[in-house]
Design a protein around this motif. Structure first.
Motif, PDB file in Angstrom:
ATOM      1  N   GLN A  81       0.821  -1.206   0.000  1.00 47.88           N
ATOM      2  CA  GLN A  81       0.000   0.000   0.000  1.00 47.88           C
ATOM      3  C   GLN A  81       0.862   1.265   0.000  1.00 47.88           C
ATOM      4  N   ALA A  82       0.326   2.294  -0.649  1.00 46.34           N
ATOM      5  CA  ALA A  82       0.995   3.593  -0.681  1.00 46.34           C
ATOM      6  C   ALA A  82       1.030   4.208   0.708  1.00 46.34           C
ATOM      7  N   GLU A  83       2.059   4.993   0.963  1.00 47.81           N
ATOM      8  CA  GLU A  83       2.111   5.778   2.194  1.00 47.81           C
ATOM      9  C   GLU A  83       1.280   7.030   1.949  1.00 47.81           C
ATOM     10  N   GLY A  84       0.173   7.128   2.625  1.00 48.54           N
ATOM     11  CA  GLY A  84      -0.746   8.218   2.354  1.00 48.54           C
ATOM     12  C   GLY A  84      -1.747   7.799   1.288  1.00 48.54           C
ATOM     13  N   ARG A  92       9.151  -0.409  -2.538  1.00 42.25           N
ATOM     14  CA  ARG A  92       9.158   0.513  -1.392  1.00 42.25           C
ATOM     15  C   ARG A  92       9.244   1.965  -1.868  1.00 42.25           C
ATOM     16  N   THR A 109       5.879   3.075  -3.189  1.00 39.99           N
ATOM     17  CA  THR A 109       4.898   3.338  -2.130  1.00 39.99           C
ATOM     18  C   THR A 109       5.195   4.666  -1.436  1.00 39.99           C
ATOM     19  N   LYS A 110       6.484   4.978  -1.266  1.00 39.40           N
ATOM     20  CA  LYS A 110       6.877   6.272  -0.685  1.00 39.40           C
ATOM     21  C   LYS A 110       6.431   7.427  -1.579  1.00 39.40           C
ATOM     22  N   ASP A 114       0.118   2.570  -4.907  1.00 43.72           N
ATOM     23  CA  ASP A 114      -0.135   1.184  -4.522  1.00 43.72           C
ATOM     24  C   ASP A 114       0.611   0.296  -5.507  1.00 43.72           C
TER      25      ASP A 114
END
Length: 430
Positions: free
Chosen positions: A182-185, A212, A215-216, A220
Motif C-alpha cells: 500500500q501507498a504511504e498516504g 518501497r 509506495t513512498k 499502490d
C-alpha cells in the motif's frame, strides 16, 4: 532460390534495410567495430549482409551466423544513425532467419532448447533454479567449489561469471512478499510491478526496494499474478515465436490486474515491453491489446522522476558514477532521469564517466556466448570507471550490474568500488 532464402526475403523489412545510407556514422558507436575494425562487425556491414541474404545473393552460412551473433545488440548505432534505422529489429530478424534455417536442418543444441523451451517460459522452474543456487550458497558449496577448483568443471564462461553472483534470496523471503504493497498516504496510482524472471530470483531485494520507493512516492504496488519472462532473451536469440507467446501471457496478466501503469526496473526488459506492439504485425487480434499494454509501461527511474520528489533522510557521502543501461539509454531514450534521481540524494557526488552509454559487454547472455569479446569490452569500461575515482557504480539493469561486479573483480577494485542498482541506492537513502 532455396526455401530458407525465400523465408529470409519474407521476414526481412526491406524498406528498413534500404533506409541504411551506409554513411558510417554508426561505426565509432559500435563496440565490436571499435574492437575489431572489421566492416562485417559493424552495423553498416551487417545490414549489407542481411540485404544479401534477403535477396538470395548470400547463403545463411556459419559466417553470416557468426557476424549476426557477434553483435551486442546495444543499439548505440540507432542513437548515432541520422536516418533512424531500426537496427535492433533488423538484427533480431537476422537471428530469427538463422535459427529457422538451423531448425530445418541440423538438430538444435540441447542446452539452448532446454533454456528457451523448458526453463525461461516457466516462472516456477526459474524459481526452482534460484532455490538450487540459494541452497548451494547457503551450504557453502559455491565457496568450496571455488576454493578447491571444482568450479572448473563448469564451462569457463559460467565459472568466471558465477564469481559476481550475489546472495540469492531464500524461498522463505520470497514467500513472505505481500501481493500488494500500500501507498504511504493516499494512493495516486495503482502500479503493476513487472518483476521479470531471472531478475526476481537473482535480485529479489531490488524488486522489493523498487516497490518501497513507489509506495513512498504515493503508489499502490501490485505484484501481478501470472506474469513471467518478458521475452527479450528469446527475441534477441532469434526465437521470435517464443517471445510472442511470452508477450501474450504478460499482456493478458496485466489486463486482468487492471493497473494504471506497468513499471519495471530492468533496462533490457523495459525496452522489450515497450516494443510489444511491433511483435504483433502478423497477429492483428493482439495488436490493439499490445498497444494498450505498451502505453502503460514505464521504467521505474522514469516514473520516479515524474512523481513528487522523494524525501531522503539518510545522506550518502559517496562519489558515484552512472553506467547507462544500453536498452534504457539507446532503446528507451532514458538518460537524464536516473542522473536526476542520483543528484537528489543528499551528500552524493555524481561523477560522469567517459563513454557512460557505451556497452559494458553484458548484453543479455553475451558474456556467456561471447566471453572473450565481452571481457575485452569490460576491461576498457573499467579503465573509464577508474578515471572517475568513484566509490560506487550505479546502473539500471541486472545484466549490467552483474557485469560491473565482474569488472570490479577483474580490475582489482574489490573492497574499493561497489556496483549497485539505482533502485537499491535510492532505497538506502530513504
Amino acid at each position: 532460390m532455396s526455401t530458407a532464402h525465400r523465408g529470409g526475403l519474407a521476414k526481412f523489412n526491406m524498406d528498413e534495410i534500404m533506409n541504411c545510407m551506409h554513411c558510417g556514422f554508426c561505426l565509432p558507436a559500435c563496440p565490436t567495430y571499435r574492437e575489431t575494425g572489421l566492416e562485417s562487425q559493424s552495423p553498416r556491414g551487417r545490414i549489407a549482409l542481411m540485404k544479401g541474404v534477403a535477396n538470395g545473393q548470400l547463403a545463411i552460412d556459419p559466417e553470416f551466423e557468426k557476424n549476426m551473433y557477434a553483435c551486442l545488440g546495444c543499439r548505440a548505432c540507432e542513437t548515432a544513425c541520422p536516418a533512424g534505422v531500426s537496427y535492433g529489429s533488423l538484427v533480431e530478424t537476422a537471428r530469427e532467419v538463422v535459427e529457422d534455417d538451423k531448425k530445418s536442418g541440423a538438430r538444435q543444441p540441447f542446452l539452448r532448447r532446454l533454456m528457451f523451451d523448458h526453463v525461461f517460459p516457466y516462472p516456477e522452474r526459474v524459481r526452482a533454479a534460484g532455490t538450487a543456487l540459494w541452497a548451494a550458497q547457503s551450504l557453502g558449496l559455491q565457496e568450496l567449489a571455488n576454493k578447491t577448483g571444482l568450479i572448473r568443471l563448469l564451462p569457463r564462461e559460467m565459472a568466471e561469471m558465477q564469481q559476481a553472483v550475489d546472495r540469492i534470496a531464500s524461498p522463505k523471503e520470497r514467500k513472505q512478499r505481500k501481493p500488494v504493497m500500500q501507498a504511504e498516504g493516499e494512493a495516486a496510482l495503482k502500479i503493476g510491478l513487472f518483476t521479470g524472471c531471472v531478475m526476481d530470483v537473482m535480485y529479489f531485494e531490488t524488486n522489493q526496494a523498487t516497490a518501497r520507493l513507489l509506495t513512498k512516492a504515493g503508489c499502490d504496488v501490485v505484484f501481478i499474478e501470472g506474469q513471467g519472462c518478458c521475452g527479450a532473451l528469446h527475441a534477441h536469440a532469434g526465437e521470435k515465436e517464443g517471445a510472442i507467446r511470452l508477450a501474450k501471457r504478460n499482456i493478458a496478466a496485466c489486463e486482468q490486474a487492471d493497473v494504471d501503469l506497468i513499471v519495471n526496473n530492468a533496462g533490457g526488459c523495459g525496452a522489450a515491453l515497450k516494443e510489444y506492439h511491433h511483435w504483433f504485425h502478423d497477429h492483428p487480434e493482439w495488436r490493439d491489446r499490445a498497444c494498450a499494454f505498451v502505453a502503460k509501461v514505464r521504467d521505474a527511474g522514469e516514473l520516479l522522476a515524474e512523481l513528487p520528489p522523494l524525501t531522503f533522510t539518510k545522506p550518502l557521502h559517496a562519489r558515484v558514477t552512472y553506467q547507462d543501461s544500453c536498452h534504457l539509454a539507446h532503446g528507451q531514450g532514458i538518460r537524464n532521469q536516473p542522473r536526476q534521481l542520483l543528484k537528489s540524494i543528499p551528500g552524493l557526488e555524481l561523477a560522469e564517466m567517459n563513454g557512460a552509454d557505451s556497452c559494458c559487454g553484458s548484453a543479455g547472455i553475451y558474456n556467456i556466448t561471447n566471453f572473450d569479446m565481452s571481457m575485452h569490452i569490460l576491461d576498457g569500461k573499467m579503465e573509464h570507471v577508474k578515471e572517475t575515482k568513484a566509490q560506487i557504480i550505479a546502473t539500471s539493469n541486472p545484466g549490467c550490474l552483474l557485469q560491473m561486479k565482474k569488472g570490479i573483480l577483474r580490475a582489482g577494485l574489490e573492497g574499493k568500488v561497489e556496483a549497485v542498482h539505482l533502485m537499491d541506492l535510492l532505497d538506502r537513502a530513504l
